[in-house]
Design an enzyme around this catalytic site. Sequence first.
Site, PDB file in Angstrom:
ATOM      1  N   ALA A   1       0.813  -1.217   0.000  1.00  0.00           N
ATOM      2  CA  ALA A   1       0.000   0.000   0.000  1.00  0.00           C
ATOM      3  C   ALA A   1       0.844   1.262   0.000  1.00  0.00           C
ATOM      4  O   ALA A   1       0.439   2.278  -0.575  1.00  0.00           O
ATOM      5  CB  ALA A   1      -0.941  -0.004   1.209  1.00  0.00           C
ATOM      6  N   THR A   2       2.004   1.252   0.637  1.00  0.00           N
ATOM      7  CA  THR A   2       2.840   2.450   0.644  1.00  0.00           C
ATOM      8  C   THR A   2       3.241   2.836  -0.772  1.00  0.00           C
ATOM      9  O   THR A   2       3.133   4.004  -1.173  1.00  0.00           O
ATOM     10  CB  THR A   2       4.084   2.242   1.519  1.00  0.00           C
ATOM     11  OG1 THR A   2       3.686   2.119   2.881  1.00  0.00           O
ATOM     12  CG2 THR A   2       5.047   3.428   1.404  1.00  0.00           C
TER      13      THR A   2
ATOM     14  N   ASN B   1      -6.001   2.724  10.780  1.00  0.00           N
ATOM     15  CA  ASN B   1      -5.138   1.651  11.264  1.00  0.00           C
ATOM     16  C   ASN B   1      -4.948   1.662  12.775  1.00  0.00           C
ATOM     17  O   ASN B   1      -4.511   0.672  13.348  1.00  0.00           O
ATOM     18  CB  ASN B   1      -3.762   1.734  10.581  1.00  0.00           C
ATOM     19  CG  ASN B   1      -3.122   3.094  10.732  1.00  0.00           C
ATOM     20  OD1 ASN B   1      -3.670   4.099  10.293  1.00  0.00           O
ATOM     21  ND2 ASN B   1      -1.960   3.142  11.349  1.00  0.00           N
TER      22      ASN B   1
ATOM     23  N   SER C   1      -2.916  -3.713   0.400  1.00  0.00           N
ATOM     24  CA  SER C   1      -1.747  -4.341   1.009  1.00  0.00           C
ATOM     25  C   SER C   1      -2.034  -5.811   1.264  1.00  0.00           C
ATOM     26  O   SER C   1      -3.102  -6.159   1.769  1.00  0.00           O
ATOM     27  CB  SER C   1      -1.401  -3.652   2.330  1.00  0.00           C
ATOM     28  OG  SER C   1      -0.300  -4.273   2.959  1.00  0.00           O
ATOM     29  N   GLY C   2      -1.070  -6.680   0.939  1.00  0.00           N
ATOM     30  CA  GLY C   2      -1.281  -8.108   1.110  1.00  0.00           C
ATOM     31  C   GLY C   2      -1.088  -8.613   2.529  1.00  0.00           C
ATOM     32  O   GLY C   2      -1.804  -9.502   2.985  1.00  0.00           O
TER      33      GLY C   2
ATOM     34  N   CYS D   1       4.592   1.664  11.866  1.00  0.00           N
ATOM     35  CA  CYS D   1       5.477   2.554  11.113  1.00  0.00           C
ATOM     36  C   CYS D   1       5.949   3.730  11.950  1.00  0.00           C
ATOM     37  O   CYS D   1       6.896   4.414  11.588  1.00  0.00           O
ATOM     38  CB  CYS D   1       4.780   3.065   9.859  1.00  0.00           C
ATOM     39  SG  CYS D   1       4.344   1.734   8.724  1.00  0.00           S
TER      40      CYS D   1
END
Length: 389
Positions: free
Chosen positions: A79-80, A161, A208-209, A335
């Site tokens: 996703a980033t 998140n 994102s996986g 993060c």
Amino acid sequence: MALRRVIAVVAYLDVAATTRVEPRVAEVVLHWMTEDFGNAGSRTHEYGARAKKAVQQARSFIAGTVGAKTEEVIFTSGATESNNIALLGLAPHGEKSGRKHIITSAIEHKAVIEPLTHLRDERGFDVDFLEPGPSGRVSAQAVLERLRPDTLAVSLMHVNNETGVIQPVAELAEKLRATPTYLHVDAAQGYGKVPADLTAPIDLISISGHKIGAPKGVGALVTRRRGWNKVPLEPIMFGGGQERKLRPGTLAVPLIMGLYEAAKTFRENHDRWEREARALRQQILNALGTTRFRINGDPEHSVPHILNVSFDQLNAEALIVRLKDHVAIATGSACTSASYTPSHVLQAMGLDDDVAANGLRLSWFPSQAQDFDPAQIAQTIASMQPRQT
């Protein structure tokens, strides 16, 4: 030689940071690493042909999960990268057209905030960072009221998140479709969990996986057309022309197939996952009833598997240390967890610094929270809180 297990067995309640790769997914990844190991760009032999066909099958499935067309999905590292391609890739169109206004929220992930800050500070864009208020939910009306003739894009996350609060992305998609403003949604936390929202006509979706049981290092960007018109993205990297020239480089076939398998597995088990996740949430809340706590974020508009709480007169870091041999939990985004500063999400919600600094995030998949006893954490919290007089 088998890898030695070096981490003590503790209940895992930090799936908002990452999830375990499920055995079925790991088998698929290993297969495409060791047996069907061809380069999807190789056209002169069967190895490459099989890899290319598999990637297209994965692309088609991911597209179907969000109601997109196969060719509207490009694979990325996560996703980033998808966020950066979407936001930085739109910027040249904004500069050429004179539309340099972007609306976002103050509770976005750093993977959105930092590219937009770069556009503001280095390229002269005007970026509105909307604050959601105590609910943690940005009002769709507040976004629409900020629209201007020069608004290039709105970037709003699907699920926060840190708090798990669901943002009104589907409502915004319907409203913005009739305007020239593009909608980008960071769906890192929401993809697979609230599937109906992402079938709305959202222009750009970042996936994102590793939040749904796939390996780290793989994701996707959905670039949905408006009729015949593509989203006017320009590449931010060059070299090879893969993925419609928007994401050059050799395709990571094993990781892509891992994402495909994880997405299929999650979709097949979604109803059971949601039911069990919600049941565990209620067990946790029932147990915490013996403590003095507050829920941060609107519980009526939240995913069932993320809970952010603050405890009266209790330091979250101290609690994590006390519980580290029993349960894996976090104060917020992985993060930014090294900075030990109050959560920017909770601060943007207007919570005071003490609450913002001591928010505790619990996030779980029932299958990865085995042996978790909510009563144990509640007892520990109660023992650490000062007695009321």
